[in-house]
Design a protein around this motif. Structure first.
Motif, PDB file in Angstrom:
ATOM      1  N   ASP A 118      62.522  59.273  61.484  1.00  0.00           N
ATOM      2  CA  ASP A 118      63.003  59.553  60.129  1.00  0.00           C
ATOM      3  C   ASP A 118      61.878  59.401  59.124  1.00  0.00           C
ATOM      4  O   ASP A 118      60.895  58.698  59.361  1.00  0.00           O
ATOM      5  N   TYR A 120      61.313  59.551  54.541  1.00  0.00           N
ATOM      6  CA  TYR A 120      61.981  59.699  53.252  1.00  0.00           C
ATOM      7  C   TYR A 120      60.971  59.654  52.119  1.00  0.00           C
ATOM      8  O   TYR A 120      59.834  59.211  52.262  1.00  0.00           O
ATOM      9  N   LYS A 122      61.177  58.529  47.842  1.00  0.00           N
ATOM     10  CA  LYS A 122      62.021  57.937  46.797  1.00  0.00           C
ATOM     11  C   LYS A 122      61.259  57.978  45.473  1.00  0.00           C
ATOM     12  O   LYS A 122      60.088  57.586  45.408  1.00  0.00           O
ATOM     13  N   LEU A 142      66.556  59.843  46.195  1.00  0.00           N
ATOM     14  CA  LEU A 142      66.146  59.650  47.577  1.00  0.00           C
ATOM     15  C   LEU A 142      66.390  60.929  48.369  1.00  0.00           C
ATOM     16  O   LEU A 142      67.489  61.487  48.338  1.00  0.00           O
ATOM     17  N   SER A 144      65.752  62.336  52.412  1.00  0.00           N
ATOM     18  CA  SER A 144      65.321  61.900  53.740  1.00  0.00           C
ATOM     19  C   SER A 144      65.573  62.979  54.780  1.00  0.00           C
ATOM     20  O   SER A 144      66.393  63.885  54.586  1.00  0.00           O
TER      21      SER A 144
END
Length: 304
Positions: A118, A120, A122, A142, A144
């Protein structure tokens, strides 16, 4: 398609500088004081970690700070004495979070659950403050992406495209006082493939979580992720509910966790929770995080 391109492009940004091995105290970075700049009093320490339990918070590492997190879940408590009520089994996620600027942070991780990678990004939009600027809430965006690599002999059609899913969240939080914080997060999920035509590729949810301090170094946390109905019809999916106990110890935040979700990334615990609290399908586990200053002028908590 635009959402996918934006999220993918932002996640590729991550670049980590040379490690100077200067350790830092997470407690100093996530203190309960007000941060003053130019006549504006900014609220700090809305949450003590980057996760309430599974759910990401508005918090992020400061510019030049690297955060290392271990998220661990044992098996289901209802698996019985033979499996020592779940302690014989485990699911693990290792993650790295890095502050690129006072507003922008990125992260990557890998979970043993479905062998999932994963990433992401932000971005801080607003920060709770008083004084010359009166802002009652903090807001972060956010985005992801997850990609599972688990092999399934009965699903040879699962190529790389079908294994990918995306999340977009608007994180809205308020610290009411030194002891109570609350966060709300409207959520959009997209799965490139779903089990049947009766299931939606695009799913919507709303997540809520908070913390209540019980001592100077301890708090009780809770979160609930509500998946809107009639989006997943081919399997039994339940809303994710989690309870946690935060313990601050030196440069660490240690969280004891009880949850009905085995997965620890958004596309798994929001849209694919298979456990039910009423059946005892509860996972005990913990999160532990530690921050390190990477650049010379790094600050655990950014001021802007």
């Amino acid at each position: 398609m635009l959402l996918k391109k934006v999220i993918c492009s932002l996640i590729i940004i991550i670049t980590i500088g040379e490690l100077h091995a200067q350790d830092s105290s997470l407690l100093k970075s996530l203190n309960d004081s007000m941060q003053t700049s130019g006549g504006v009093n900014y609220t700090t320490g809305t949450f003590k970690a980057l996760h309430i339990i599974n759910m990401q918070t508005i918090e992020a590492p400061g510019a030049g700070v690297l955060n290392f997190v271990i998220q661990h879940r044992f098996g289901q408590i209802n698996s019985g004495a033979y499996n020592l009520w779940g302690l014989d089994n485990a699911t693990l996620r290792l993650g790295l979070d890095y502050g690129i600027s006072p507003r922008l942070a990125v992260g990557v991780g890998r979970s043993s659950y479905e062998k999932t990678f994963d990433g992401y990004v932000k971005y801080k939009l607003l920060r709770q403050s008083t004084g010359e600027v009166n802002m009652p809430i903090s807001v972060s965006l956010l985005g992801s992406i997850t990609h599972f690599t688990q092999h399934y002999d009965d699903k040879p059609y699962l190529d790389a495209t079908y294994r990918t899913a995306y999340t977009a969240q608007l994180l809205i939080a308020r610290k009411f006082n030194r002891n109570i914080s609350f966060q709300l997060a409207p959520t959009f999920l997209h799965y490139n493939i779903v089990p049947t035509a009766d299931d939606k590729n695009n799913e919507f949810a709303i997540s809520a979580g908070g913390r209540v301090k019980i001592t100077k170094r301890m708090s009780i946390n809770a979160e609930y992720n509500y998946l809107l109905p009639n989006q997943v019809n081919s399997m039994d999916v339940y809303n994710s509910f989690s309870l946690g106990w935060d313990i601050e110890t030196g440069g660490h935040v240690f969280q004891l966790v009880f949850t009905n979700s085995q997965g620890m990334v958004e596309t798994q615990y929001i849209g694919r929770t298979m456990g039910k609290w009423g059946d005892g399908a509860i996972y005990f586990g913990f999160n532990i995080s530690r921050s390190f200053n990477i650049t010379k002028n790094a600050k655990n908590r950014a001021s802007w």
